[in-house]
Design a protein around this motif. Structure first.
Motif, PDB file in Angstrom:
ATOM      1  N   UNK A 134       0.848  -1.142  -0.179  1.00 37.63           N
ATOM      2  CA  UNK A 134       0.004  -0.034  -0.062  1.00 37.63           C
ATOM      3  C   UNK A 134       0.932   1.273   0.050  1.00 37.63           C
ATOM      4  N   UNK A 135       2.269   1.223   0.568  1.00 35.25           N
ATOM      5  CA  UNK A 135       2.949   2.434   0.782  1.00 35.25           C
ATOM      6  C   UNK A 135       3.928   2.667  -0.258  1.00 35.25           C
ATOM      7  N   UNK A 136       4.273   1.326  -1.175  1.00 39.61           N
ATOM      8  CA  UNK A 136       5.270   1.621  -2.047  1.00 39.61           C
ATOM      9  C   UNK A 136       4.936   1.259  -3.590  1.00 39.61           C
ATOM     10  N   UNK A 137       3.891   0.417  -3.604  1.00 41.26           N
ATOM     11  CA  UNK A 137       3.361  -0.278  -4.908  1.00 41.26           C
ATOM     12  C   UNK A 137       2.200   0.165  -5.493  1.00 41.26           C
ATOM     13  N   UNK A 138       1.317   0.507  -4.829  1.00 39.70           N
ATOM     14  CA  UNK A 138      -0.130   0.858  -5.106  1.00 39.70           C
ATOM     15  C   UNK A 138      -0.156   1.990  -6.092  1.00 39.70           C
ATOM     16  N   UNK A 139       0.582   2.939  -5.903  1.00 39.92           N
ATOM     17  CA  UNK A 139       0.781   4.074  -6.942  1.00 39.92           C
ATOM     18  C   UNK A 139       0.728   3.657  -8.268  1.00 39.92           C
TER      19      UNK A 139
ATOM     20  N   UNK B  15      -3.565  -4.678  -8.223  1.00 41.81           N
ATOM     21  CA  UNK B  15      -3.089  -5.612  -8.801  1.00 41.81           C
ATOM     22  C   UNK B  15      -2.757  -5.161 -10.629  1.00 41.81           C
ATOM     23  N   UNK B  16      -3.208  -4.079 -10.813  1.00 42.17           N
ATOM     24  CA  UNK B  16      -2.952  -3.472 -12.187  1.00 42.17           C
ATOM     25  C   UNK B  16      -1.612  -2.969 -12.457  1.00 42.17           C
ATOM     26  N   UNK B  17      -1.396  -2.411 -13.600  1.00 39.88           N
ATOM     27  CA  UNK B  17      -0.204  -1.777 -13.866  1.00 39.88           C
ATOM     28  C   UNK B  17      -0.567  -0.290 -14.625  1.00 39.88           C
TER      29      UNK B  17
END
Ligand code: HEM
Length: 91
Positions: A11-16, A21-23
């Motif tokens: 949530x803090x590093x990847x969700x941006x 789960x998309x890109x």
């Protein structure tokens, strides 16, 4: 890996870039099982978690490397979370 701890890292590093789960950058290269099997080197073998760990630590293309940004423990945990979500279908 600790999946609950991995969710917080995600949530803090990847969700941006990977919300749900998309890109957001390269739309085909999602974190869903079918895409991981198609695009992620060494996925679809017994090395699934290690393949995610490698991608996160080293980055690739437009994805930044997280080695040095995140602890090794955080990287292992976020990889466990991504693998778990890819199997359960993301929210
Ligand atoms: C690809 C995980 C952060 C952009 C991937 C893949 C994984 C992954 C497993 C392979 C997906 C596939 O090939 O279908 C993560 C995790 C992150 C994270 C766990 C946080 C620790 C980010 C961020 C960005 C990003 C912040 C955007 C700035 C991308 C892009 C790709 C990708 C562009 C495709 C790379 C390529 O050209 O092969 N990510 N990611 N990721 N990610 Fe991330």
């Amino acid at each position: 890996g600790d999946i609950a701890a991995g969710k917080r890292v995600f949530d803090n590093n990847c969700a941006t870039c990977h919300l749900g789960g998309d890109n957001a950058v390269v739309s085909s290269q999602t974190l869903k099982q079918e895409a991981l099997e198609q695009y992620l080197f060494n996925y679809g073998t017994e090395h699934n978690v290690e393949a995610i760990v490698y991608q996160v630590a080293n980055g690739r293309g437009a994805m930044p490397a997280f080695q040095g940004q995140l602890s090794n423990k955080d990287i292992v945990n976020v990889a466990a979370y991504v693998k778990d979500q890819s199997e359960s279908g993301w929210p």
